[in-house]
Design an enzyme around this catalytic site. Structure first.
Site, PDB file in Angstrom:
ATOM      1  N   SER A   1      -3.370 -57.641 -48.143  1.00 16.98           N
ATOM      2  CA  SER A   1      -4.149 -56.777 -49.037  1.00 16.98           C
ATOM      3  C   SER A   1      -3.482 -55.417 -49.214  1.00 16.98           C
ATOM      4  O   SER A   1      -2.772 -54.928 -48.335  1.00 16.98           O
ATOM      5  CB  SER A   1      -5.552 -56.565 -48.475  1.00 16.98           C
ATOM      6  OG  SER A   1      -6.219 -57.791 -48.345  1.00 16.98           O
TER       7      SER A   1
HETATM    8  N1  SAH Z   1      -7.150 -59.802 -44.728  1.00 18.41           N
HETATM    9  C1  SAH Z   1      -5.788 -60.061 -45.139  1.00 18.41           C
HETATM   10  C2  SAH Z   1      -5.680 -60.624 -46.520  1.00 18.41           C
HETATM   11  C3  SAH Z   1      -6.238 -61.960 -46.631  1.00 18.41           C
HETATM   12  S1  SAH Z   1      -5.852 -62.800 -48.110  1.00 18.41           S
HETATM   13  C4  SAH Z   1      -4.963 -58.796 -45.009  1.00 18.41           C
HETATM   14  O1  SAH Z   1      -5.280 -57.945 -44.234  1.00 18.41           O
HETATM   15  O2  SAH Z   1      -3.959 -58.661 -45.654  1.00 18.41           O
HETATM   16  C5  SAH Z   1      -7.181 -63.939 -48.106  1.00 18.41           C
HETATM   17  C6  SAH Z   1      -7.152 -64.988 -47.012  1.00 18.41           C
HETATM   18  O3  SAH Z   1      -8.314 -65.771 -47.173  1.00 18.41           O
HETATM   19  C7  SAH Z   1      -5.975 -65.959 -47.120  1.00 18.41           C
HETATM   20  O4  SAH Z   1      -5.266 -65.976 -45.922  1.00 18.41           O
HETATM   21  C8  SAH Z   1      -6.643 -67.309 -47.395  1.00 18.41           C
HETATM   22  O5  SAH Z   1      -5.994 -68.401 -46.793  1.00 18.41           O
HETATM   23  C9  SAH Z   1      -8.017 -67.087 -46.809  1.00 18.41           C
HETATM   24  N2  SAH Z   1      -9.036 -67.998 -47.339  1.00 18.41           N
HETATM   25  C10 SAH Z   1      -9.239 -68.402 -48.613  1.00 18.41           C
HETATM   26  N3  SAH Z   1     -10.282 -69.242 -48.695  1.00 18.41           N
HETATM   27  C11 SAH Z   1     -10.775 -69.370 -47.422  1.00 18.41           C
HETATM   28  C12 SAH Z   1     -11.854 -70.110 -46.850  1.00 18.41           C
HETATM   29  N4  SAH Z   1     -12.658 -70.878 -47.577  1.00 18.41           N
HETATM   30  N5  SAH Z   1     -12.048 -70.007 -45.529  1.00 18.41           N
HETATM   31  C13 SAH Z   1     -11.256 -69.215 -44.744  1.00 18.41           C
HETATM   32  N6  SAH Z   1     -10.220 -68.485 -45.226  1.00 18.41           N
HETATM   33  C14 SAH Z   1      -9.981 -68.563 -46.559  1.00 18.41           C
END
Ligand code: SAH
Length: 221
Positions: free
Chosen positions: A72
């Site tokens: 992010s």
């Molecule tokens: N928090 C992270 C960014 C995460 S991006 C940071 O600090 O940079 C979003 C994440 O959500 C991805 O890793 C993706 O695999 C996860 N994701 C998407 N759908 C999901 C679901 N249904 N359950 C769990 N994780 C999920």
């Protein structure tokens, strides 16, 4: 541990000046929480991405972390963390979408217990390893579908979702403690907004924290 320490000390991309520039930018954009700003300055974001991209780690931008996912944008991490901490009363936080673990690392010293759910094994494995190498031990991880939440340790005083859902997952509302706060990007690609939902006297009150752009919260894990 040794490896992380060596990398933390690296020069250039990790220099205090580069990080200060990012903090200045976040302040200009309205981030006020000194705890959050301090954490963004301290957490070595370059360790959460591929070496090839590490020189861009302190730019205020989302960057790819593999498996079609992104780390992010620092502003978004700061905004979500600030909104959460301003409104959360209590110890237990549920995070959906661990990704590389950057947001988790930013929040770890500011919240007593974090429960973090991710659906991609490879990302979860690496995130777990990174947080250990940074001596963060108050996070419990789970490989699962975030639409289900994590009932075992609920209800939670805060729930933070790092992927966008077409609608607010019912199970997450059910796992919110009375007075708890849920922060989640909602809506289709290109039209998402960051929603903040508070549970009060058995009802849910929703406000918008502005437009955002997240990867989708995949259905069915
Ligand atoms: N928090 C992270 C960014 C995460 S991006 C940071 O600090 O940079 C979003 C994440 O959500 C991805 O890793 C993706 O695999 C996860 N994701 C998407 N759908 C999901 C679901 N249904 N359950 C769990 N994780 C999920």
């Amino acid at each position: 541990m040794m490896q992380a320490d060596a990398a933390v000390r690296g020069i250039g991309m990790t220099s205090a000046r580069t990080r200060d520039r990012l903090i200045k930018r976040l302040i200009e954009q309205g981030i006020r929480s000194t705890d959050v700003l301090e954490q963004i300055r301290n957490v070595p974001r370059h360790l959460f991405m591929d070496e090839a991209l590490a020189s861009r780690a302190y730019e205020d931008t989302a960057l790819p972390i593999g498996m079609s996912q992104t780390i992010s944008q620092p502003y978004v991490v700061a905004r979500m963390s600030e909104a959460l901490l301003d409104n959360m009363e209590g110890d237990r936080l549920l995070e959906i979408g661990t990704g590389c673990g950057y947001q988790t690392a930013v929040l770890a010293p500011l919240v007593k217990e974090i429960y973090s759910v991710e659906r991609i094994p490879e990302l979860l494995r690496k995130a777990r390893k990174r947080l250990r190498s940074l001596d963060i031990y108050n996070v419990r991880f789970r490989l699962d579908d975030g639409w289900q939440g994590w009932p075992k340790y609920g209800p939670y005083h805060g729930i933070l979702v790092a992927a966008a859902a077409p609608e607010i997952p019912e199970k997450l509302l059910q796992q919110l403690a009375p007075g708890g706060v849920l922060i989640i990007p909602v809506g289709p690609s290109g039209q998402q907004e960051l929603a903040m939902i508070r549970s009060k006297n058995g009802r849910f009150k929703q406000v918008s924290l502005g437009c955002v752009s997240f990867v989708p919260l995949v259905k069915g894990g």
